[in-house]
Design an enzyme around this catalytic site. Structure first.
Site, PDB file in Angstrom:
ATOM      1  N   LYS A  71       0.842  -1.214   0.000  1.00 12.83           N
ATOM      2  CA  LYS A  71       0.000   0.000   0.000  1.00 12.83           C
ATOM      3  C   LYS A  71       0.868   1.251   0.000  1.00 12.83           C
ATOM      4  O   LYS A  71       0.610   2.191  -0.755  1.00 12.83           O
ATOM      5  CB  LYS A  71      -0.892  -0.005   1.258  1.00 12.83           C
ATOM      6  CG  LYS A  71      -1.508   1.358   1.566  1.00 12.83           C
ATOM      7  CD  LYS A  71      -2.328   1.342   2.826  1.00 12.83           C
ATOM      8  CE  LYS A  71      -1.586   1.585   4.109  1.00 12.83           C
ATOM      9  NZ  LYS A  71      -1.280   2.990   4.423  1.00 12.83           N
ATOM     10  N   ASN A  72       1.892   1.258   0.846  1.00  9.66           N
ATOM     11  CA  ASN A  72       2.658   2.497   1.012  1.00  9.66           C
ATOM     12  C   ASN A  72       3.625   2.763  -0.146  1.00  9.66           C
ATOM     13  O   ASN A  72       4.218   3.843  -0.225  1.00  9.66           O
ATOM     14  CB  ASN A  72       3.381   2.509   2.351  1.00  9.66           C
ATOM     15  CG  ASN A  72       2.388   2.673   3.499  1.00  9.66           C
ATOM     16  OD1 ASN A  72       1.239   3.040   3.259  1.00  9.66           O
ATOM     17  ND2 ASN A  72       2.817   2.393   4.714  1.00  9.66           N
ATOM     18  N   CYS A  83      -4.153  12.787  13.506  1.00  7.74           N
ATOM     19  CA  CYS A  83      -4.930  11.553  13.358  1.00  7.74           C
ATOM     20  C   CYS A  83      -4.653  10.698  14.583  1.00  7.74           C
ATOM     21  O   CYS A  83      -3.997  11.146  15.518  1.00  7.74           O
ATOM     22  CB  CYS A  83      -4.553  10.840  12.075  1.00  7.74           C
ATOM     23  SG  CYS A  83      -2.922  10.137  12.141  1.00  7.74           S
ATOM     24  N   ARG A 118       1.347  14.473  13.480  1.00  4.45           N
ATOM     25  CA  ARG A 118       1.730  14.284  12.079  1.00  4.45           C
ATOM     26  C   ARG A 118       1.788  15.578  11.249  1.00  4.45           C
ATOM     27  O   ARG A 118       0.972  15.787  10.335  1.00  4.45           O
ATOM     28  CB  ARG A 118       0.812  13.253  11.410  1.00  4.45           C
ATOM     29  CG  ARG A 118       0.878  11.912  12.086  1.00  4.45           C
ATOM     30  CD  ARG A 118       0.113  10.862  11.370  1.00  4.45           C
ATOM     31  NE  ARG A 118       0.809  10.296  10.233  1.00  4.45           N
ATOM     32  CZ  ARG A 118       0.286   9.380   9.429  1.00  4.45           C
ATOM     33  NH1 ARG A 118      -0.944   8.954   9.639  1.00  4.45           N
ATOM     34  NH2 ARG A 118       0.978   8.899   8.434  1.00  4.45           N
ATOM     35  N   ASP A 141       4.743   0.382  11.888  1.00  4.74           N
ATOM     36  CA  ASP A 141       3.496  -0.228  11.419  1.00  4.74           C
ATOM     37  C   ASP A 141       3.342  -1.672  11.906  1.00  4.74           C
ATOM     38  O   ASP A 141       2.280  -2.270  11.750  1.00  4.74           O
ATOM     39  CB  ASP A 141       3.415  -0.174   9.887  1.00  4.74           C
ATOM     40  CG  ASP A 141       3.299   1.261   9.388  1.00  4.74           C
ATOM     41  OD1 ASP A 141       2.916   2.138  10.179  1.00  4.74           O
ATOM     42  OD2 ASP A 141       3.610   1.500   8.205  1.00  4.74           O
ATOM     43  N   ARG A 147      -8.516  -0.300   4.835  1.00  6.99           N
ATOM     44  CA  ARG A 147      -7.625   0.678   4.203  1.00  6.99           C
ATOM     45  C   ARG A 147      -6.310   0.044   3.776  1.00  6.99           C
ATOM     46  O   ARG A 147      -5.674   0.523   2.838  1.00  6.99           O
ATOM     47  CB  ARG A 147      -7.326   1.828   5.176  1.00  6.99           C
ATOM     48  CG  ARG A 147      -8.544   2.665   5.517  1.00  6.99           C
ATOM     49  CD  ARG A 147      -8.148   3.813   6.376  1.00  6.99           C
ATOM     50  NE  ARG A 147      -6.988   4.457   5.777  1.00  6.99           N
ATOM     51  CZ  ARG A 147      -6.120   5.220   6.423  1.00  6.99           C
ATOM     52  NH1 ARG A 147      -6.284   5.447   7.711  1.00  6.99           N
ATOM     53  NH2 ARG A 147      -5.110   5.765   5.812  1.00  6.99           N
TER      54      ARG A 147
HETATM   55  N1  EPU Z   1       7.105  14.257  10.685  1.00 11.68           N
HETATM   56  C1  EPU Z   1       7.433  15.559  10.983  1.00 11.68           C
HETATM   57  N2  EPU Z   1       7.312  16.476   9.989  1.00 11.68           N
HETATM   58  C2  EPU Z   1       6.895  16.152   8.729  1.00 11.68           C
HETATM   59  C3  EPU Z   1       6.586  14.814   8.443  1.00 11.68           C
HETATM   60  C4  EPU Z   1       6.705  13.888   9.451  1.00 11.68           C
HETATM   61  O1  EPU Z   1       7.810  15.888  12.098  1.00 11.68           O
HETATM   62  O2  EPU Z   1       6.812  17.043   7.886  1.00 11.68           O
HETATM   63  C5  EPU Z   1       7.238  13.253  11.748  1.00 11.68           C
HETATM   64  C6  EPU Z   1       5.931  12.489  11.986  1.00 11.68           C
HETATM   65  O3  EPU Z   1       5.075  13.187  12.880  1.00 11.68           O
HETATM   66  C7  EPU Z   1       6.443  11.181  12.544  1.00 11.68           C
HETATM   67  C8  EPU Z   1       7.734  10.955  11.769  1.00 11.68           C
HETATM   68  O4  EPU Z   1       8.119  12.245  11.286  1.00 11.68           O
HETATM   69  O5  EPU Z   1       6.765  11.357  13.895  1.00 11.68           O
HETATM   70  C9  EPU Z   1       7.620  10.014  10.593  1.00 11.68           C
HETATM   71  O6  EPU Z   1       6.527  10.387   9.768  1.00 11.68           O
HETATM   72  P1  EPU Z   1       6.529  10.145   8.206  1.00 11.68           P
HETATM   73  O7  EPU Z   1       6.343  11.442   7.506  1.00 11.68           O
HETATM   74  O8  EPU Z   1       7.691   9.332   7.829  1.00 11.68           O
HETATM   75  O9  EPU Z   1       5.191   9.317   8.008  1.00 11.68           O
HETATM   76  P2  EPU Z   1       4.300   9.331   6.725  1.00 11.68           P
HETATM   77  O10 EPU Z   1       5.156   9.499   5.539  1.00 11.68           O
HETATM   78  O11 EPU Z   1       3.155  10.255   6.905  1.00 11.68           O
HETATM   79  C10 EPU Z   1       4.453   6.769   6.206  1.00 11.68           C
HETATM   80  C11 EPU Z   1       3.479   5.635   6.079  1.00 11.68           C
HETATM   81  C12 EPU Z   1       2.939   5.277   7.444  1.00 11.68           C
HETATM   82  C13 EPU Z   1       4.113   4.879   8.329  1.00 11.68           C
HETATM   83  C14 EPU Z   1       5.138   6.028   8.385  1.00 11.68           C
HETATM   84  C15 EPU Z   1       6.388   5.690   9.172  1.00 11.68           C
HETATM   85  C16 EPU Z   1       2.586   5.981   3.871  1.00 11.68           C
HETATM   86  C17 EPU Z   1       1.434   6.326   3.013  1.00 11.68           C
HETATM   87  N3  EPU Z   1       2.400   6.030   5.194  1.00 11.68           N
HETATM   88  O12 EPU Z   1       3.710   7.858   6.744  1.00 11.68           O
HETATM   89  O13 EPU Z   1       2.098   4.145   7.269  1.00 11.68           O
HETATM   90  O14 EPU Z   1       3.663   4.608   9.630  1.00 11.68           O
HETATM   91  O15 EPU Z   1       5.531   6.384   7.054  1.00 11.68           O
HETATM   92  O16 EPU Z   1       7.005   4.580   8.661  1.00 11.68           O
HETATM   93  O17 EPU Z   1       3.642   5.648   3.384  1.00 11.68           O
HETATM   94  C18 EPU Z   1       0.361   2.654   7.795  1.00 11.68           C
HETATM   95  O18 EPU Z   1       0.579   2.093   6.719  1.00 11.68           O
HETATM   96  O19 EPU Z   1      -0.380   2.172   8.683  1.00 11.68           O
HETATM   97  C19 EPU Z   1       0.993   3.950   8.066  1.00 11.68           C
HETATM   98  C20 EPU Z   1       0.568   4.782   8.999  1.00 11.68           C
END
Ligand code: EPU
Length: 437
Positions: free
Chosen positions: A23-24, A119, A124, A310, A402
């Site tokens: 998915k990701n 969320c 986030r 995850d 999802r």
């Molecule tokens: N963060 C910041 N600033 C930003 C972005 C992120 O501080 O601008 C922080 C977040 O709050 C968190 C950390 O950095 O503490 C990591 O967040 P990241 O941005 O890496 O998460 P994401 O890209 O929104 C993806 C996956 C998530 C998975 C995370 C971490 C997708 C679509 N989603 O989210 O997947 O948990 O990386 O590996 O790729 C899931 O599949 O259940 C899921 C939540």
């Protein structure tokens, strides 16, 4: 009508199961199709509600999307390149829709995307996405809840490290924003997740020049144009890890097919500590077996190649029935513990303090009604139900839909007693829905 799972615990899972596409990886790749004119074909795409939602968002952005004309195939044809606004009603449903920002900006020179709210995983923010896009020369402003990015990126140096590590979708966004044009972009502290490496490979198959995908330094040489591609998505490592946890919690023996054992080192490591046998059958097949009660161990979630956040809740489920106690530390999402009160409903012994939980295994969980609080927490709850005595009802399974394709069918084929049942929400829920409509 809503749906719930009704699980009767006590069956040992055994047999073979095939992992779906990731998915990701699929979601940012679907968004990346915006970068090319013509029809991009993605293969091994899982049929999930998040994928269908991304398809709707792309349609609102001028794409014609054909979902699953053959199993696993999604075709995205960009027919109108004028829309630059991703509608709030759709974007607010799924954080990953923020991934359209980079491709829209690179190809159309402007993007208006709703700023995602918090969320159940916590706050986030998107500051790293914004900082990265500014660093490559675009302007970003905020208006009425939208992030507005303007001006084609010119390239530059980007540092994507945040307090919680690099951002996965932030890396995807900046990488997609940087692929077009004459500039050179260097991203340091890029996310190293396999999904990012896979996205870089997809973009390269479209004609991009990205070096270092899957490492913490990405070098991107901009090109004038990208062409549509035909690309196959990697297996879902989180689904694979969930089936390993299912084998452990049911003392089962599961052969997991169409997976990639190479991206699971941290999980292998924990399985050794817990006494879960994990055998590599070949390059795409794993066998997970657990004949005795697993031993408790400590878990710390970290960016890849560390133990994935995850899989925190599915493995916490296993710890709930393990021998001894383990300390779980959540270093990615310190608040990703909404499931703890739900797990306690089945008799789990979990003490939580800030971003840490102490989980003491109990000999027997007992079935109860409980709710999914997020996608992975929901999967973990189903695993708890498989191990519990009696019946467990898992509500709010729209979270599970999802991210897990045919979850209950796959578990049932392994011997689980699980069915999906539609139910009418309690009156209060119905009123809330009517008001929201
Ligand atoms: N963060 C910041 N600033 C930003 C972005 C992120 O501080 O601008 C922080 C977040 O709050 C968190 C950390 O950095 O503490 C990591 O967040 P990241 O941005 O890496 O998460 P994401 O890209 O929104 C993806 C996956 C998530 C998975 C995370 C971490 C997708 C679509 N989603 O989210 O997947 O948990 O990386 O590996 O790729 C899931 O599949 O259940 C899921 C939540």
């Amino acid at each position: 009508m809503l749906s719930k799972y009704v699980v009767l615990g006590g069956q040992r899972l055994a047999g073979a199961v095939a992992v779906s596409g990731s998915k990701n990886a699929a979601l940012p790749m679907m968004a990346a199709a915006l970068l090319a004119r013509g029809a991009t074909v993605l293969r091994n795409v899982p049929d999930l509600s998040d994928v269908r939602l991304m398809a709707e968002i792309l349609e609102s952005l001028g794409c014609r999307v054909s979902l699953f004309p053959e199993p696993g195939v999604v075709v995205i044809d960009v027919v109108d390149e004028s829309p630059v606004v991703a509608p709030y009603e759709l974007v607010s449903e799924m954080r990953a829709s923020f991934c359209v920002l980079g491709p829209l900006l690179a190809r159309r020179g402007e993007a208006h995307v709703s700023q995602p709210g918090g969320c159940t995983l916590g706050e986030r923010p998107v500051d790293l996405h914004v900082k990265g896009i500014q660093a490559i020369g675009s302007e970003v402003s905020f208006h009425r809840g939208n992030v507005i990015a303007k001006g084609r990126p010119r390239g530059g140096r980007v540092y994507l490290g945040g307090a919680m590590g690099p951002s996965v979708t932030g890396t995807a966004n900046v990488m997609c924003a940087a692929v077009l044009g004459s500039g050179v972009t260097i991203i340091d502290q890029a996310a190293c997740e396999p999904e990012i490496a896979n996205l870089a490979a997809m973009l390269n198959s479209m004609g991009a020049r990205i070096f270092g995908g899957g490492t913490s330094r990405l070098v991107i040489n901009g090109v004038n144009e990208l062409h549509a591609t035909d690309f196959s998505i990697i297996p879902d490592r989180i689904e694979c890890g969930t089936f390993i946890a299912a084998a452990a919690i049911t003392r089962g023996d599961i052969t997991i097919e169409r997976c990639d054992p190479d991206v699971l080192s941290a999980v292998f490591d924990k399985c050794v500590e817990m006494g879960i046998e994990l055998m590599r059958v070949d390059d795409h097949t794993l066998r997970a077996r657990c004949e005795r009660r697993p031993r408790a161990t400590d878990l710390v979630t970290l960016p890849y190649p560390g133990f994935p956040t995850d899989l925190q809740s599915p493995f916490m489920s296993v710890l709930c029935t393990a021998q001894g106690y383990g300390v779980v530390e959540e270093k990615i999402y310190p608040e990703r513990y909404m499931h703890v009160p739900e797990y306690r409903r089945l008799g789990a012994d979990i003490r939580k303090q800030y971003a840490t939980c102490i989980v003491t295994g109990v000999e027997q969980l007992s079935g109860a009604p409980a709710a999914s609080t997020d996608l992975r927490a929901g999967a973990g709850l189903v695993l708890m139900g498989l191990a519990a005595q009696g019946e467990t009802q898992v509500l709010k399974i729209e979270h599970i839909d999802r991210g897990y394709e045919k979850f209950h069918e796959k578990l049932a084929a392994l011997g689980a007693t699980i069915k999906r049942v539609d139910y009418r929400p309690a009156r209060r829920e119905e009123d809330k829905r009517r008001l929201a409509a």
